[in-house]
Design a protein around this motif. Structure first.
Motif, PDB file in Angstrom:
ATOM      1  N   PHE A  64      33.222  83.319  49.082  1.00  0.00           N
ATOM      2  CA  PHE A  64      32.020  82.720  48.486  1.00  0.00           C
ATOM      3  C   PHE A  64      31.750  81.304  49.001  1.00  0.00           C
ATOM      4  O   PHE A  64      30.762  80.682  48.624  1.00  0.00           O
ATOM      5  CB  PHE A  64      32.123  82.714  46.962  1.00  0.00           C
ATOM      6  CG  PHE A  64      32.001  84.072  46.334  1.00  0.00           C
ATOM      7  CD1 PHE A  64      30.768  84.701  46.275  1.00  0.00           C
ATOM      8  CD2 PHE A  64      33.115  84.730  45.839  1.00  0.00           C
ATOM      9  CE1 PHE A  64      30.642  85.961  45.700  1.00  0.00           C
ATOM     10  CE2 PHE A  64      33.007  85.990  45.266  1.00  0.00           C
ATOM     11  CZ  PHE A  64      31.764  86.614  45.193  1.00  0.00           C
ATOM     12  N   LYS A  65      32.668  80.797  49.837  1.00  0.00           N
ATOM     13  CA  LYS A  65      32.500  79.491  50.500  1.00  0.00           C
ATOM     14  C   LYS A  65      32.265  78.360  49.495  1.00  0.00           C
ATOM     15  O   LYS A  65      31.388  77.514  49.684  1.00  0.00           O
ATOM     16  CB  LYS A  65      31.329  79.542  51.503  1.00  0.00           C
ATOM     17  CG  LYS A  65      31.449  80.647  52.532  1.00  0.00           C
ATOM     18  CD  LYS A  65      30.206  80.722  53.396  1.00  0.00           C
ATOM     19  CE  LYS A  65      30.253  81.928  54.320  1.00  0.00           C
ATOM     20  NZ  LYS A  65      29.005  82.103  55.073  1.00  0.00           N
ATOM     21  N   VAL A  66      33.053  78.352  48.419  1.00  0.00           N
ATOM     22  CA  VAL A  66      32.832  77.351  47.382  1.00  0.00           C
ATOM     23  C   VAL A  66      33.928  76.287  47.306  1.00  0.00           C
ATOM     24  O   VAL A  66      33.675  75.176  46.857  1.00  0.00           O
ATOM     25  CB  VAL A  66      32.675  78.019  45.992  1.00  0.00           C
ATOM     26  CG1 VAL A  66      31.337  78.710  45.896  1.00  0.00           C
ATOM     27  CG2 VAL A  66      33.805  79.001  45.707  1.00  0.00           C
ATOM     28  N   GLY A  67      35.144  76.599  47.748  1.00  0.00           N
ATOM     29  CA  GLY A  67      36.241  75.647  47.597  1.00  0.00           C
ATOM     30  C   GLY A  67      36.061  74.313  48.272  1.00  0.00           C
ATOM     31  O   GLY A  67      36.286  73.258  47.659  1.00  0.00           O
ATOM     32  N   PRO A  68      35.649  74.275  49.538  1.00  0.00           N
ATOM     33  CA  PRO A  68      35.547  72.979  50.227  1.00  0.00           C
ATOM     34  C   PRO A  68      34.216  72.267  50.022  1.00  0.00           C
ATOM     35  O   PRO A  68      33.973  71.230  50.627  1.00  0.00           O
ATOM     36  CB  PRO A  68      35.709  73.369  51.698  1.00  0.00           C
ATOM     37  CG  PRO A  68      35.164  74.754  51.784  1.00  0.00           C
ATOM     38  CD  PRO A  68      35.474  75.414  50.464  1.00  0.00           C
ATOM     39  N   ASN A  69      33.345  72.817  49.170  1.00  0.00           N
ATOM     40  CA  ASN A  69      32.006  72.261  48.984  1.00  0.00           C
ATOM     41  C   ASN A  69      32.094  70.965  48.189  1.00  0.00           C
ATOM     42  O   ASN A  69      32.223  70.981  46.964  1.00  0.00           O
ATOM     43  CB  ASN A  69      31.116  73.284  48.269  1.00  0.00           C
ATOM     44  CG  ASN A  69      29.664  72.838  48.229  1.00  0.00           C
ATOM     45  OD1 ASN A  69      29.343  71.711  48.601  1.00  0.00           O
ATOM     46  ND2 ASN A  69      28.791  73.714  47.790  1.00  0.00           N
ATOM     47  N   GLY A  70      32.068  69.827  48.871  1.00  0.00           N
ATOM     48  CA  GLY A  70      32.260  68.544  48.221  1.00  0.00           C
ATOM     49  C   GLY A  70      31.146  68.123  47.302  1.00  0.00           C
ATOM     50  O   GLY A  70      31.366  67.508  46.278  1.00  0.00           O
ATOM     51  N   SER A  71      29.939  68.469  47.591  1.00  0.00           N
ATOM     52  CA  SER A  71      28.820  67.998  46.786  1.00  0.00           C
ATOM     53  C   SER A  71      28.435  68.950  45.674  1.00  0.00           C
ATOM     54  O   SER A  71      27.791  68.567  44.712  1.00  0.00           O
ATOM     55  CB  SER A  71      27.593  67.781  47.681  1.00  0.00           C
ATOM     56  OG  SER A  71      27.152  69.023  48.201  1.00  0.00           O
TER      57      SER A  71
END
Length: 485
Positions: A64-71
């Protein structure tokens, strides 16, 4: 039942995801939080091996590409390559490799029989009385604790077999005469292992894991030697007090055990001359201990020391390369902790901790720093009742408490987090499931459930009271004078 336990984490995660997103959080943040909730539930229930639970959660976050999403901004989602790079970052964490290497070091003690030799020697010398036998059990655990970061491995591999061999010699069985001596020895085995888990940073795997998670939130606490010094007075007091306290509160009916001393001496003599591999293991362990203690002086990272010890063990034939590769518990721990370190870091990346700071950060503001710190300590420690795994407990609450501490201006975050973390080992005593070795000792049947909970509550209360009176002032003193952080 097994399939039901498998479905519960999934259902909980989906349920959280379907709830309305609170004001101040974005959709990617909420997706990550729902995965994280499922992870914690899975670690508590353990429907499958915990390492696999961590891997499932990590893969979902990567997909889901959510872990490294800093903002936390839906418009700034990372690429697939960035997501997998983040997902595998835990495998580059030095603390993860420290824990992995320490498990391999523990294999040397068990495979060479050195742990058993030490146990029989101490029991032969101290086992003439029941109290002395209790101290022999505690000393064996103390010797092994710096090198084996699993109290379950220490107990199961060395101490538990001794206890379950000794008690029947007095017709003290779980089903018959447990209080004669068996119950006392079982409780000393558990409580002393919990104490040694606090004395050394490498005494249990959740200790270095907790420090790593705290560091991810920008707070550097202590190294191996700093941890040892911070707990030293408490460690000495609790270690000396524990067998005696058990002798007073939960006394054995048998006060003398000369037969045990004779039995242990015969077992020790039957082992014969110390083989070369055991001598190598002693020397290698001493090298590792010296390098851990003098890490700042020698300029060698503790993880580097652990890897050096593993290389020496294989090179000198203490263990074989095949032993190293087939150590399932070590490799399972590597995957497990690498996943947890990454997932715990992700909860900060997606902005959830910033949101938590805004919501909860003001709740303790206005209280005196000392009162705030003690309230945090009590809450942090007694939450153990709700977790069946020290690792799950650390993963679930460390980030939250780091947020709490950072939000109170009057507190020194590094000092307070150390004060919270040091009791993690001895507070594992409170339940039959509170730490790795608890199910083993409880499963022996010598102490029934209600007694186990009662003893756990009594010992945890005494330990924590001593810690508040002696341990906290000591930690504050050395932070002020020795500058551990």
């Amino acid at each position: 039942m097994k399939y039901f336990k498998i479905l519960i984490p999934l259902i909980c995660g989906i349920f959280v995801y379907l709830l309305p997103i609170p004001d101040g959080l974005t959709h990617p943040t909420w997706v990550y939080f729902s995965i994280f909730v499922g992870l914690i539930i899975g670690l508590i229930l353990e429907p499958v091996p915990p390492a696999f639970v961590g891997m499932i959660a990590l893969v979902l976050a990567i997909v889901f590409k959510v872990g490294p999403n800093g903002s936390g901004d839906p418009q700034s989602m990372v690429s697939a390559s960035e997501a997998i790079k983040w997902g595998l970052s835990g495998f580059a964490n030095p603390v993860v490799w420290l824990i992995f290497s320490a498990f391999s070091i523990g294999l040397g003690f068990s495979k060479t029989g050195l742990g058993e030799r030490i146990a029989f020697l101490l029991v032969s010398k101290l086992g003439k009385s029941s109290l002395g036998l209790g101290y022999a059990i505690a000393i064996v655990d103390l010797i092994l604790a710096p090198f084996i970061p699993s109290n379950a491995a220490r107990s199961g591999g060395t101490i538990f077999p001794i206890v379950t061999s000794v008690a029947p010699m007095f017709q003290s069985l779980a089903s018959q005469n447990p209080r004669k001596i068996g119950s006392y020895l079982v409780w000393v085995g558990l409580s002393s292992s919990c104490v040694t888990s606090s004395i050394f940073l490498t005494g249990q795997a959740p200790n270095p894991l907790a420090l790593s998670l705290v560091a991810q939130n920008g707070i550097e606490v202590v190294d191996w030697m700093g941890w040892f010094l911070a707990f030293l007075p408490m460690g000495m007091i609790l270690f000396i007090l524990t067998p005696l306290l058990a002798y007073w509160i939960y006394p054995p009916e048998v006060k003398g055990s000369l037969e045990i001393s004779i039995w242990a001496r015969e077992k020790y003599q039957a082992l014969g001359k110390m083989p070369l591999k055991q001598i190598y293991m002693i020397l290698i362990a001493l090298v590792g201990l010296v390098l851990w203690i003098g890490a700042s002086f020698f300029g060698i990272n503790p993880t580097t020391t652990a890897l050096i010890v593993v290389v020496l063990m294989v090179s000198l034939g203490v263990i074989t390369w095949e032993d190293f590769l087939s150590n399932k518990s070590a490799w399972g721990t590597l995957v497990w902790f690498a996943s947890l370190v990454t997932m715990a870091g992700g909860i900060k990346n997606v902005g959830f901790l910033d949101y938590l700071t805004q919501i909860l950060g003001s709740s303790l503001i206005g209280l005196s720093p000392l009162v705030s710190m003690i309230l945090l300590l009590l809450l942090f420690s007694w939450l153990r009742y709700f977790f069946a795994s020290g690792t799950a407990y650390v993963t679930a609450v460390i980030a939250i408490f780091t947020t709490f501490v950072s939000a109170i201006p009057e507190l020194n975050p590094a000092e307070v987090m150390l004060i919270l973390l040091l009791p993690m080992g001895f507070m594992g005593i409170i339940t039959p499931y509170g730490t790795g070795c608890s199910p083993l000792w409880f499963g022996s049947g010598y102490i029934k459930g209600p007694q186990f909970f009662l003893l756990g509550g009594i010992f945890a209360f005494i330990y924590l009271a001593i810690y508040i009176v002696i341990g906290i002032p000591w930690v504050k003193f050395i932070f002020s004078h020795l500058v551990l952080h």
